[in-house]
Design a protein around this motif. Structure first.
Motif, PDB file in Angstrom:
ATOM      1  N   ASP A 182       0.829  -1.205   0.000  1.00  0.00           N
ATOM      2  CA  ASP A 182       0.000   0.000   0.000  1.00  0.00           C
ATOM      3  C   ASP A 182       0.865   1.258   0.000  1.00  0.00           C
ATOM      4  O   ASP A 182       0.512   2.271  -0.611  1.00  0.00           O
ATOM      5  N   LEU A 183       2.000   1.212   0.673  1.00  0.00           N
ATOM      6  CA  LEU A 183       2.886   2.376   0.735  1.00  0.00           C
ATOM      7  C   LEU A 183       3.709   2.531  -0.537  1.00  0.00           C
ATOM      8  O   LEU A 183       3.963   3.645  -0.994  1.00  0.00           O
ATOM      9  N   GLU A 184       4.133   1.395  -1.119  1.00  0.00           N
ATOM     10  CA  GLU A 184       4.996   1.446  -2.300  1.00  0.00           C
ATOM     11  C   GLU A 184       4.217   1.498  -3.608  1.00  0.00           C
ATOM     12  O   GLU A 184       4.758   1.918  -4.630  1.00  0.00           O
ATOM     13  N   GLY A 185       2.951   1.034  -3.606  1.00  0.00           N
ATOM     14  CA  GLY A 185       2.154   1.047  -4.830  1.00  0.00           C
ATOM     15  C   GLY A 185       2.484  -0.091  -5.776  1.00  0.00           C
ATOM     16  O   GLY A 185       2.151  -0.019  -6.975  1.00  0.00           O
ATOM     17  N   ARG A 186       3.136  -1.156  -5.282  1.00  0.00           N
ATOM     18  CA  ARG A 186       3.503  -2.314  -6.111  1.00  0.00           C
ATOM     19  C   ARG A 186       3.053  -3.595  -5.416  1.00  0.00           C
ATOM     20  O   ARG A 186       3.084  -3.672  -4.191  1.00  0.00           O
ATOM     21  N   PRO A 187       2.639  -4.612  -6.180  1.00  0.00           N
ATOM     22  CA  PRO A 187       2.194  -5.864  -5.565  1.00  0.00           C
ATOM     23  C   PRO A 187       3.363  -6.739  -5.117  1.00  0.00           C
ATOM     24  O   PRO A 187       4.453  -6.684  -5.698  1.00  0.00           O
ATOM     25  N   PHE A 188       3.135  -7.523  -4.064  1.00  0.00           N
ATOM     26  CA  PHE A 188       4.077  -8.540  -3.594  1.00  0.00           C
ATOM     27  C   PHE A 188       5.464  -7.970  -3.255  1.00  0.00           C
ATOM     28  O   PHE A 188       6.478  -8.451  -3.744  1.00  0.00           O
ATOM     29  N   THR A 189       5.487  -6.942  -2.430  1.00  0.00           N
ATOM     30  CA  THR A 189       6.766  -6.394  -1.970  1.00  0.00           C
ATOM     31  C   THR A 189       6.961  -6.573  -0.466  1.00  0.00           C
ATOM     32  O   THR A 189       8.046  -6.305   0.047  1.00  0.00           O
ATOM     33  N   GLY A 190       5.915  -7.011   0.258  1.00  0.00           N
ATOM     34  CA  GLY A 190       6.009  -7.234   1.692  1.00  0.00           C
ATOM     35  C   GLY A 190       6.587  -8.597   2.018  1.00  0.00           C
ATOM     36  O   GLY A 190       7.136  -9.288   1.141  1.00  0.00           O
ATOM     37  N   PRO A 191       6.492  -9.048   3.262  1.00  0.00           N
ATOM     38  CA  PRO A 191       7.055 -10.345   3.661  1.00  0.00           C
ATOM     39  C   PRO A 191       6.517 -11.516   2.846  1.00  0.00           C
ATOM     40  O   PRO A 191       7.286 -12.383   2.406  1.00  0.00           O
ATOM     41  N   ALA A 192       5.185 -11.570   2.633  1.00  0.00           N
ATOM     42  CA  ALA A 192       4.618 -12.654   1.831  1.00  0.00           C
ATOM     43  C   ALA A 192       5.085 -12.554   0.388  1.00  0.00           C
ATOM     44  O   ALA A 192       5.377 -13.570  -0.266  1.00  0.00           O
ATOM     45  N   GLY A 193       5.175 -11.337  -0.134  1.00  0.00           N
ATOM     46  CA  GLY A 193       5.658 -11.147  -1.502  1.00  0.00           C
ATOM     47  C   GLY A 193       7.091 -11.598  -1.681  1.00  0.00           C
ATOM     48  O   GLY A 193       7.461 -12.128  -2.739  1.00  0.00           O
ATOM     49  N   GLN A 194       7.915 -11.395  -0.637  1.00  0.00           N
ATOM     50  CA  GLN A 194       9.301 -11.838  -0.729  1.00  0.00           C
ATOM     51  C   GLN A 194       9.389 -13.356  -0.840  1.00  0.00           C
ATOM     52  O   GLN A 194      10.228 -13.893  -1.561  1.00  0.00           O
ATOM     53  N   VAL A 195       8.498 -14.064  -0.108  1.00  0.00           N
ATOM     54  CA  VAL A 195       8.469 -15.530  -0.218  1.00  0.00           C
ATOM     55  C   VAL A 195       8.137 -15.933  -1.643  1.00  0.00           C
ATOM     56  O   VAL A 195       8.791 -16.812  -2.232  1.00  0.00           O
ATOM     57  N   LEU A 196       7.122 -15.306  -2.235  1.00  0.00           N
ATOM     58  CA  LEU A 196       6.738 -15.627  -3.608  1.00  0.00           C
ATOM     59  C   LEU A 196       7.864 -15.326  -4.582  1.00  0.00           C
ATOM     60  O   LEU A 196       8.190 -16.154  -5.455  1.00  0.00           O
TER      61      LEU A 196
END
Length: 478
Positions: A329-343
């Motif tokens: 939500d802060l960066e405006g890009r999908p899958f950049t948080g902890p779960a996104g890093q796993v993916l």
């Protein structure tokens, strides 16, 4: 040899820290210490008066944890803290990790204590009593779940420094007199005089009560019934609940009031100043610009921004998650948080560049509940998923993937309309509402939530296998 340690009720943290330092300096193991145990231990000796030669070092996080846990009501809290101290000093595992059983226990105790202090700050109700001197005097009765009177009272000392007050609890009593805060034994509920201002507060509470928004479970969660007897407004709740249905009907019959004269001129000018979404959407770029102005549901009101998909516009594989998280939500890009890093780690391990795929979410705005400085994730409901399905349909129509990988129940429901449990669907290929194949798998956040290392690894392996299957099917015909 066994040791017995007796600590005072007031100032217990400083007393425990001093005793724990002396005990650990002599390398006295946890099983050899009885903390605040019953008297009559014939073979128990007091701790040495002076420190030993060993100097223990602990992280700041442990001290902060101990400052909260020390006020918990369970008798073995002191022993649990010392065991964690011993393990930290001996490098035995990670007793501050939520994965560790001891660490998880302490963190849950810390959370319970903090919540209890918050309830104290919210639900203590002072009533004015007679005063002999120039300072006004107040008194209150409270029943905390833990021994939180001492840490919770500093809030009132700072806020009501110009008056004298007393808070009585069954276990202890706090007295603030002439700017000095002191603690003594507890007592029973005192007889307190009526307060005229409570009638004003009750009238205000009745006025703002909205019967159309009653959620009893949520109300009891935030205002447990154990506190109701001390709150002036709660005596009104049964009557207001009994009249709720009739009040809703009266509100409905009253209808919508007409706007003030001239209001339409202002509102029309305001709406005209807002960016308008495109009427015809033929490209992903135009779709993204239109999505930035989305007002299809209420999630846009609290979220920072719309988080649109990213990747190759002609990707043969589209990966759909649930919704953006705090980081997205802060960066405006999908899958950049902890779960996104796993993916992204699994995508890289499969030998694929994430830029060759299309990564997106079923819902484009972050849904959360504020908790202090944190924003805690909340699952989108079916209505919100349905509102956002239009944008997901645009992405599917414009990207035209050969196969779509649905991560989690929300994504699977958005793509297929099927709400069956994930356990019976994971790894299977279903037909999506758009007519294309949809492979269902675990969401990376589910993997992160699993506390058992074996279960977490198994779920991660499942997702890696499903990703490889989706990649293989996406290449068919190339």
């Amino acid at each position: 040899m066994s040791y017995a340690v007796s600590l005072p009720e007031s100032g217990i943290f400083d007393a425990w820290r001093d005793a724990a330092r002396r005990a650990i300096s002599h390398r006295i193991a946890p099983e050899h210490i009885v903390w605040n145990g019953p008297g009559g231990l014939f073979d128990a000796a007091p701790l040495p008066d002076v420190a030993g030669s060993h100097a223990a070092r602990v992280p700041k996080a442990f001290v902060e944890l101990a400052r909260s846990v020390i006020w918990h009501s369970v008798p073995d809290r002191l022993a649990l803290l010392y065991r964690a101290l011993w393990r930290l000093d001996s490098c035995e595992g990670e007793p501050l990790s939520p994965v560790d059983p001891l660490g998880r226990t302490l963190m849950l105790m810390q959370k319970s204590v903090r919540r209890d202090i918050h309830k104290m700050h919210a639900f203590v109700r002072f009533r004015e009593v007679s005063a002999a001197g120039p300072r006004r005097r107040f008194a209150a009765w409270f029943e905390p779940s833990h021994n939180t009177l001492e840490p919770g009272s500093t809030f009132f000392a700072d806020r009501f420094a110009d008056m004298d007050w007393m808070i009585v609890t069954p276990r202890s009593t706090a007295r603030f007199v002439d700017g000095a805060l002191a603690f003594g034994p507890g007592g029973s509920k005192p007889e307190l005089p009526d307060d005229a201002t409570e009638e004003l507060w009750a009238a205000y509470f009745t006025h703002i009560f909205n019967p159309a928004r009653i959620k009893l479970n949520a109300m009891r969660s935030e205002m447990p019934k154990k506190y109701w007897s001390n709150l002036p407004e709660t005596r009104l709740i049964p009557q207001m609940l009994a009249d709720a249905e009739a009040r809703v009907k009266r509100m409905h019959d009253a209808g919508v009031s007409a706007p003030r004269a001239g209001a339409s001129i202002v509102s029309d000018r305001y709406r005209a100043s807002l960016p308008q979404p495109a009427v015809h959407i033929a490209t992903l770029e135009v779709a993204r610009e239109a999505a930035l102005q989305c007002r299809r549901c209420g999630l846009c009101e609290a979220a920072t921004q719309t988080v649109w998909g990213e990747g190759a516009r002609d990707a043969s594989l589209m990966i759909v998650g649930e919704q953006p998280g705090d980081r997205e939500d802060l960066e405006g890009r999908p899958f950049t948080g902890p779960a996104g890093q796993v993916l992204r780690e699994l995508i890289a391990a499969a030998g694929v560049d994430a830029k060759a795929l299309w990564l997106t979410n079923a819902v484009k705005h972050f849904k959360f509940s504020p908790r202090g400085k944190k924003r805690l994730h909340r699952n989108p409901d079916r209505g919100e998923i349905a509102h956002c399905r239009w944008w997901l349909g645009l992405e599917l129509a414009l990207v035209k993937p050969r196969i779509t990988l649905a991560l989690g129940a929300s994504a699977a429901f958005a793509l297929t309309g099927d709400s069956r449990p994930m356990a019976e669907r994971r790894g299977g290929v279903e037909t999506g509402l758009h007519g294309g194949p949809v492979l269902v798998s675990w969401h990376p956040s589910y993997i992160l939530r699993l506390r058992d290392p074996g279960e977490s690894k198994a779920a991660r392996d499942d997702l890696a296998k499903d990703l490889e299957t989706a990649l293989l099917k996406s290449r068919v015909g190339e």
